[in-house]
Design an enzyme around this catalytic site. Structure first.
Site, PDB file in Angstrom:
ATOM      1  N   ASP A 109       0.814  -1.215   0.000  1.00 41.04           N
ATOM      2  CA  ASP A 109       0.000   0.000   0.000  1.00 41.04           C
ATOM      3  C   ASP A 109       0.851   1.269   0.000  1.00 41.04           C
ATOM      4  OD1 ASP A 109       0.925  -0.498   2.578  1.00 41.04           O
ATOM      5  OD2 ASP A 109      -1.037  -0.934   3.396  1.00 41.04           O
ATOM      6  N   ASP A 135      -7.453  -2.212  14.291  1.00 44.84           N
ATOM      7  CA  ASP A 135      -8.846  -2.463  13.890  1.00 44.84           C
ATOM      8  C   ASP A 135      -8.973  -3.754  13.081  1.00 44.84           C
ATOM      9  OD1 ASP A 135      -7.751  -1.790  11.433  1.00 44.84           O
ATOM     10  OD2 ASP A 135      -9.107  -0.118  11.021  1.00 44.84           O
ATOM     11  N   HIS A 148      -7.201  -4.645  10.400  1.00 43.99           N
ATOM     12  CA  HIS A 148      -6.964  -4.569   8.960  1.00 43.99           C
ATOM     13  C   HIS A 148      -5.672  -5.269   8.542  1.00 43.99           C
ATOM     14  CE1 HIS A 148      -4.780  -0.390   9.410  1.00 43.99           C
ATOM     15  NE2 HIS A 148      -3.879  -1.366   9.416  1.00 43.99           N
ATOM     16  N   GLU A 170      -9.737  -1.802   5.457  1.00 39.19           N
ATOM     17  CA  GLU A 170     -10.380  -1.421   6.707  1.00 39.19           C
ATOM     18  C   GLU A 170     -11.649  -2.242   6.932  1.00 39.19           C
ATOM     19  OE1 GLU A 170      -8.517   0.066   8.450  1.00 39.19           O
ATOM     20  OE2 GLU A 170      -7.938   2.094   7.868  1.00 39.19           O
TER      21      GLU A 170
HETATM   22  C1  F6R Z   1       1.372  -1.233   6.063  1.00 36.74           C
HETATM   23  C2  F6R Z   1       0.189  -2.032   6.265  1.00 36.74           C
HETATM   24  C3  F6R Z   1      -0.618  -1.915   7.506  1.00 36.74           C
HETATM   25  C4  F6R Z   1       0.201  -2.151   8.767  1.00 36.74           C
HETATM   26  C5  F6R Z   1      -0.664  -2.042  10.011  1.00 36.74           C
HETATM   27  C6  F6R Z   1       0.142  -2.180  11.279  1.00 36.74           C
HETATM   28  O1  F6R Z   1       1.967  -1.522   4.818  1.00 36.74           O
HETATM   29  O2  F6R Z   1      -0.141  -2.764   5.397  1.00 36.74           O
HETATM   30  O3  F6R Z   1      -1.655  -2.857   7.460  1.00 36.74           O
HETATM   31  O4  F6R Z   1       0.778  -3.419   8.704  1.00 36.74           O
HETATM   32  O5  F6R Z   1      -1.320  -0.819  10.013  1.00 36.74           O
HETATM   33  O6  F6R Z   1       1.053  -1.136  11.375  1.00 36.74           O
HETATM   34  P1  F6R Z   1       2.145  -1.100  12.529  1.00 36.74           P
HETATM   35  O7  F6R Z   1       3.080  -2.227  12.252  1.00 36.74           O
HETATM   36  O8  F6R Z   1       2.802   0.231  12.394  1.00 36.74           O
HETATM   37  O9  F6R Z   1       1.405  -1.280  13.817  1.00 36.74           O
END
Ligand code: F6R
Length: 260
Positions: free
Chosen positions: A67, A136, A138, A143
């Protein structure tokens, strides 16, 4: 789904890195799916160490990132382009042309998303997709409410994700509201999935993803539908798992289990 509980963040990262090593040993020209965020930092550090000290070869690897924030140019310190370059790509030998990251500044998002999906297909699909998990639930920026068969597209970030990611920006108002993200369906097409999670703020989401019902309200629960998904968590992120002893028993009994 295989659940591996490790004592701390470092062990979680090393175990995940060993899985990447196994994939590269079997297929030196593997296609790797990359994640950003704080959680995979230790994994990338370990891969960089293995490259520098043990000649782990990335010269035939192709990568696809999950992403990117919409509106951030590649040189913005919070863009995922910048993150990947800083923490991983500039330290290893992946050819520049083999690196694919969604564009956060294209003038035509639908066309770009279609092209990204096609490019993954042309490269033979993703062999190993690395994932984190949002508080959440994801995966990538899928989301709550995202279709479990979604493909790469634009997505509006949830309030929870904006709150969580505000720590990286000067002000909450600076967090982009939109992202371009691989879909859940795109992720499920990868041959192997490895999700890493660390810390108590992830415990609830991990338990919902691993032991809850498969639901678009927790898109990480879609991993239950995948044939080869591994979830690696540290103690704190494992805290709400009810089948913990069982996962530990399976892991201890598995002779070929990666142990860092
Ligand atoms: C980022 C991504 C997100 C993160 C998630 C957790 O490329 O795909 O899904 O993996 O938001 O982020 P952290 O590791 O910062 O808690």
């Amino acid at each position: 789904m295989e659940v591996i509980i490790q004592r701390d963040y470092q062990q979680m990262s090393k175990t995940a890195a060993q899985i990447v090593v196994e994939v590269l040993n079997t297929k030196p020209n593997a296609v790797l799916g990359m994640a950003t965020g704080s959680t995979p930092l230790g994994l990338y550090q370990e891969l960089v160490r293995l490259h520098t000290e043990e000649q782990l070869d990335f010269s035939r690897v192709t990568t696809f990132n999950l992403d990117e924030y919409v509106g951030l140019p590649v040189n913005h310190p919070q863009s995922y382009h910048y993150f990947m370059h800083e923490h991983f790509f500039r330290h290893v030998d992946i050819p520049r042309n083999n690196i694919n990251i969604p564009s956060g500044t294209t003038s035509n998002y639908p066309a770009f998303c279609q092209w990204y999906e096609k490019r993954i297909e042309e490269c033979g699909g993703i062999d190993l997709q690395i994932l984190g998990i949002g508080s959440d639930g994801h995966i990538a920026f899928n989301e709550p409410g995202s279709s479990l068969s979604s493909r790469t597209r634009l997505k509006t970030l949830s309030k929870q994700t904006i709150d969580d990611n505000a720590r990286f920006f000067d002000r909450r108002a600076d967090v982009p509201v939109y992202a371009i993200t691989m879909g859940v369906g795109t992720i499920l097409d990868a041959h192997k999935l490895v999700l890493v999670a660390s810390g108590s703020s992830k415990a609830k989401a991990v338990a919902q993803a691993v032991e809850g019902p498969v639901t678009s309200m927790v898109t990480a629960s879609a991993l239950q539908l995948h044939r080869d998904a591994i979830v690696i968590v540290d103690e704190a992120a494992a805290a709400s798992l009810t089948m913990r002893e069982y996962y530990e028993f399976i892991y201890a009994a598995k002779p070929a289990a990666p142990r860092a």
